[in-house]
Design a protein around this motif. Sequence first.
Motif, short mmCIF file in Angstrom:
data_model
loop_
_atom_site.label_atom_id
_atom_site.label_comp_id
_atom_site.label_asym_id
_atom_site.label_seq_id
_atom_site.Cartn_x
_atom_site.Cartn_y
_atom_site.Cartn_z
N VAL A 48 -0.87 -0.94 -7.13
CA VAL A 48 -1.85 0.11 -7.44
C VAL A 48 -2.64 -0.33 -8.66
O VAL A 48 -2.12 -0.32 -9.78
N ASP A 49 -3.87 -0.73 -8.43
CA ASP A 49 -4.75 -1.08 -9.55
C ASP A 49 -5.32 0.20 -10.14
O ASP A 49 -5.65 1.14 -9.42
N GLU A 50 -5.41 0.25 -11.48
CA GLU A 50 -5.86 1.44 -12.19
C GLU A 50 -5.00 2.65 -11.81
O GLU A 50 -5.49 3.71 -11.43
N VAL A 51 -3.69 2.47 -11.92
CA VAL A 51 -2.77 3.53 -11.52
C VAL A 51 -2.96 4.79 -12.34
O VAL A 51 -2.64 5.90 -11.89
N ASN A 52 -3.49 4.67 -13.56
CA ASN A 52 -3.72 5.85 -14.38
C ASN A 52 -4.84 6.72 -13.86
O ASN A 52 -4.98 7.88 -14.27
N LEU A 53 -5.66 6.21 -12.93
CA LEU A 53 -6.73 7.00 -12.32
C LEU A 53 -6.32 7.60 -10.99
O LEU A 53 -7.09 8.34 -10.38
N LEU A 54 -5.12 7.28 -10.52
CA LEU A 54 -4.63 7.81 -9.26
C LEU A 54 -4.25 9.28 -9.44
O LEU A 54 -3.75 9.69 -10.48
N HIS A 55 -4.49 10.09 -8.40
CA HIS A 55 -4.14 11.51 -8.49
C HIS A 55 -2.65 11.67 -8.74
O HIS A 55 -1.81 10.93 -8.20
N ASP A 56 -2.31 12.67 -9.54
CA ASP A 56 -0.93 12.85 -9.95
C ASP A 56 0.01 13.04 -8.77
O ASP A 56 1.13 12.51 -8.77
N HIS A 57 -0.40 13.80 -7.76
CA HIS A 57 0.51 14.06 -6.64
C HIS A 57 0.79 12.78 -5.85
O HIS A 57 1.88 12.60 -5.30
N LEU A 58 -0.19 11.84 -5.82
CA LEU A 58 0.06 10.56 -5.14
C LEU A 58 1.00 9.69 -5.97
O LEU A 58 1.86 9.00 -5.42
N VAL A 59 0.84 9.71 -7.29
CA VAL A 59 1.75 8.96 -8.14
C VAL A 59 3.17 9.48 -7.98
O VAL A 59 4.13 8.70 -7.91
N ASP A 60 3.33 10.79 -7.89
CA ASP A 60 4.66 11.36 -7.69
C ASP A 60 5.27 10.86 -6.39
O ASP A 60 6.46 10.51 -6.33
N LEU A 61 4.47 10.82 -5.31
CA LEU A 61 4.97 10.33 -4.03
C LEU A 61 5.44 8.88 -4.13
O LEU A 61 6.50 8.51 -3.63
N LEU A 62 4.63 8.06 -4.78
CA LEU A 62 4.96 6.64 -4.90
C LEU A 62 6.26 6.43 -5.69
O LEU A 62 7.14 5.68 -5.27
N LEU A 63 6.36 7.10 -6.82
CA LEU A 63 7.51 6.88 -7.68
C LEU A 63 8.79 7.44 -7.08
O LEU A 63 9.86 6.87 -7.23
N ASP A 64 8.67 8.57 -6.38
CA ASP A 64 9.86 9.12 -5.71
C ASP A 64 10.33 8.18 -4.61
O ASP A 64 11.53 7.94 -4.45
N ALA A 65 9.39 7.65 -3.83
CA ALA A 65 9.77 6.71 -2.77
C ALA A 65 10.37 5.44 -3.37
O ALA A 65 11.35 4.90 -2.84
N ALA A 66 9.80 4.96 -4.48
CA ALA A 66 10.33 3.75 -5.12
C ALA A 66 11.74 3.99 -5.65
O ALA A 66 12.58 3.10 -5.61
N ALA A 67 12.01 5.21 -6.15
CA ALA A 67 13.32 5.50 -6.70
C ALA A 67 14.36 5.71 -5.60
O ALA A 67 15.52 5.28 -5.73
N MET A 68 13.97 6.38 -4.50
CA MET A 68 14.92 6.71 -3.43
C MET A 68 15.02 5.61 -2.37
O MET A 68 16.01 5.56 -1.65
N GLY A 69 13.99 4.76 -2.28
CA GLY A 69 14.00 3.73 -1.25
C GLY A 69 13.78 4.29 0.14
O GLY A 69 14.09 3.62 1.14
N ARG A 70 13.23 5.50 0.22
CA ARG A 70 13.06 6.15 1.52
C ARG A 70 11.89 7.12 1.44
O ARG A 70 11.63 7.72 0.40
N SER A 71 11.17 7.27 2.53
CA SER A 71 10.07 8.22 2.60
C SER A 71 10.32 9.19 3.74
O SER A 71 10.64 8.78 4.86
N THR A 72 10.22 10.47 3.45
CA THR A 72 10.43 11.52 4.45
C THR A 72 9.13 12.27 4.63
O THR A 72 8.53 12.74 3.66
N VAL A 73 8.71 12.41 5.88
CA VAL A 73 7.45 13.07 6.21
C VAL A 73 7.78 14.31 7.03
O VAL A 73 8.39 14.22 8.10
N GLU A 74 7.40 15.47 6.51
CA GLU A 74 7.56 16.74 7.22
C GLU A 74 6.22 17.45 7.18
O GLU A 74 5.93 18.22 6.28
N ARG A 75 5.39 17.21 8.20
CA ARG A 75 4.05 17.81 8.20
C ARG A 75 3.44 17.70 9.57
O ARG A 75 3.77 16.79 10.36
#
Length: 696
Positions: A144-171
Amino acid sequence: MPLHYPLSAVVAPQVGQRDDMTLALILTTISPEVGGVLVRGEKGTAKSTTVRALASVLPPIEVVAGDRFASAPGDTSPDGPGPDNRWPLEAETETRPVRLVELPVGATEDRVLGSLHLSKVLADGVAEYEPGLLARAHRGILYVDEVNLLHDHLVDLLLDAAAMGRSTVERDGVSVAHAARFVLVGTMNPEEGELRPQLLDRFGLTVEIAAPRDPQLRAEVVRRRLAFDADPTAFVASYADAERALTDRIVAARKLLPEVELTDAVLTKVAEVCAAFEVDGMRADIVTTRTAIAHAAWHGRTHVTRADIRQAALLALPHRRRRNPFDAPGLDEDLLDQVLGDEEPDPEPPAPQGPEGGADESDESGFETGAERPPQPTDGAERPPQPTEGEDGGSDGAGDGDRPDQPTSEDEGLVTGAERPPRPTMESVVGSAAPYQVRRFEVTGTGAGESGKRSRALTTNGRRIGAEPQGEKHGSLHLVETIRAAAPHQRARGRTDGRLVFHDSDLRTARREGREANLVLFCVDASGSMAARKRMEQVKTAILSLLLDAYQRRDKVGLVTFRADSADVALPPTHSVDIAAKRLADLPAGGRTPLAEGLLTAVEVLRVEKVRDPRRRPLLIVITDGRATHGPDAVNRSRAAAGWIAEHGISAVVVDCEQGPMRLGLAGQLAAAMQATHLPIAEVSAQALAGVARVA
């Protein structure tokens, strides 16, 4: 396939800096559990070049042939056969390079997580999941280039997936879970704003870099870049041996990683270091330990030494000591050496065996006691000699040298309403107290700007308030409204088999209302009438508190000051409230009050910014006592400027700094002319506002 600049050809800008960046990237690929790397540095420092070069030195991986999620044999996957979705160990595989997936700043949540495969839903009536970028980055690098300009909710998604090693989609009627183990790498320029401390903590390691100051190194950078651009194939071939050596060393370190012993002495020493620097939580201890183990494996050791812990602390702790948004990341290396001491941790788990074994191993690895930096990776002999003149490069000098000129003697003799007798100079620089929580100011109406936390706006996230034709927009599909749009046309479209017939014109996207970020422009009176120490301290504290609020709401900020006979743009609009706070700290006061010039300069800044960023709505905060004492007909010119602001519908707040028993009420008159909110400075605090409400 385009050729990338070789990692081993990147020139170290100063002693240890590029080495730290390369080392941090390599350590997190050896042990992905470290949690990724955040690279902070000024523009033009080869941050992106280095990250893209990393993928080329990583060993290739084996994936199940045809699997959309880069699964290995034996892994579970949504594409896997059988009831448990697990691929058999004997599944057919293919070998491919590690992927480097780049996440654009403007990506949508659907693109990151994945969503319904629209064409199959509409054409076949099948709800099939289309993987997003997180699935593509599995077992690779997500950049992610210029990660400080990324929307906060997207940063949260990225970091949660990086920490858990898994992505869950319910939508959208889809329920999918898939592995998402990747190395997260973010780069940023601090001048464009900082990440929130909570998000900084989720990155395992952080590195500060700067451009080289030595002319020979700068010339070498240009020389290599021109050679690469002239003949990429030949240039890459010249570094093939060095790249291969890096790959072999990474493979060896990964194999050695499980054999590295972690003793109680090492754990205790890591805990002592983290406690000494007063980091919050336990993530710092865990990341530092994992980094020290990976560093030992990188240097071919099976036990952790003092040098491993030191290097791990230098990479894992600086950004975790940042408790206040205006605190600069950093680490006191003298304190670190004092806590580590001179003795090596015990390499044997059962009982102490003496320090000499660890010391010998440390010497063999290239680390001496108290060594400041790790040795460079084995990337060939092409690097030029490193400078030793003591360059530090740790600061870009933002905010230095911006003090206004000293006032002339004529200015000193024309101060109106000054609260102290004239002195040889009327300038004074006053500090500020601790910031406080402020009441929220909003721009009137409903905007359509970037997602934030200040004013009402139509955004890509938030509560759903309706639907609209898709057109050129790409948002989440509003399935009910899409069906409703298609239903009246089914007979004309020849529907016969019970399935709905859809056209592109039927597509409807959700219309959502959330909050947007704004441009908060401060217009600050720094004249003689504001120069009293108590008043200026109160003013600076209020501005600092408003800056902190702007930081939390993800706004851009700017600073205009007026004093003596002119107004200055102390800080053009930027995402960096840190720089604004530095400029505020050095703000002098004294001289006449050119109120009209201050308002007109602020209007010009807003006009230019409207052209640059038309979707971002402005909020003008004027901090003054309302006096206008410079130039002929100063009062009428100030009223005319205020009327222009009102005529153009600029949302504004006038913070009234007038105090004492004899008040003229000029700031209130200015607010009325601007059609702005009038607020005494004592009521900027949210606590003061709550007190007024309780009294009422």
